[in-house]
Design an enzyme around this catalytic site. Sequence first.
Site, short mmCIF file in Angstrom:
data_model
loop_
_atom_site.label_atom_id
_atom_site.label_comp_id
_atom_site.label_asym_id
_atom_site.label_seq_id
_atom_site.Cartn_x
_atom_site.Cartn_y
_atom_site.Cartn_z
CB THR A 1 -0.85 0.01 1.29
OG1 THR A 1 -1.64 -1.18 1.32
CG2 THR A 1 -1.74 1.23 1.36
N GLY B 1 -3.12 -6.18 6.05
CA GLY B 1 -4.11 -5.31 6.66
C GLY B 1 -4.92 -5.93 7.77
#
Length: 331
Positions: free
Chosen positions: A191, A245
């Site tokens: 990310t 995540g």
Amino acid sequence: MQRRKFLKNSTTATAGLLSVPLLASCKDENKNAAIDKAEARPVRPIAICTWNFYNATARAWEVLKDGGSALDAVEQGVMVEEADVENQTVGVGGRPDRDGNVTLDACIMDKDSNCGAVLCMQNIAHPISVARKVMEETPHVMLAGKGAEQFAYEQGFEKTDLLTEKSKEEWLEWKKTSKYETPINIENHDTIGMLAIDRNGDIAGGCTTSGMAYKIAGRVGDSPIIGAGLFVDNEVGGATATGVGEEVVRTVGSFLIVELMRQGKSPQEACEEGVKRIMEKNKDRDDFQIGFIAINKKGDTGGYCVHPGFSYSMFTEEGQTNHPAESFLKS
């Protein structure tokens, strides 16, 4: 007369002797005050982002140096990576889910705690910009799936084929074994999260990703979740995350780091504590990577990760630099 003259001369000499250390002391105090003042001077403007995405911080800096807002800077900065087909973790060219669909997640947060996010959205090249539209044009914080995509079209965004030939070929190769794994520091979950402070001292943040490669359709990680993948408090600072995540969500990692800074920890100390909290819940695991970066109101920064190899890019008036982060595990 002689006695008066002696006393006068003696007093003058004594005053002269006393003035030397007094003047020296004053000079030292002034010097220390100048140093303290320099150290206390906030670093602004400034932009930082996860990993060594130099083009992203360079673009953000262009906005900031011309007096632009932190919000504009983070949006413009991460858009660079969303448009880069060579970056297979973000935007166009991102690796698909196991069904071959590229789905994108993003969120953005401004100085007033306004925020917007899109989750599991297809066919739109710049989810960060759609997230900003959600923040500014709707009463909502999050839009997901087909609803997010339809909203994007209504806001004037064009339909884009996100699956490049390279990512498609790799997906077809993966299907031969369909083995699901998250290699450390390999671009399947990298990310880009960005934080910025503008000349006014206002903070904003953005986070965008195509998520884990070959994930189960519909999977959403931390990146578009306010408090997990990103959190900003204009009185304190901001934090953002990268990596697996699911582990960040479990500790609401970015919010935790900002709260630790509110309690007096430095950005570096707060990032270290954020990673330690995650590892406390994973005592028998070391097969995943997490990286946090943070910035406080003064422009102090910090970064920390699980495994070596994570770094963050920074751009200030001093120029652009890359900062390898210390890690919880040393090898």
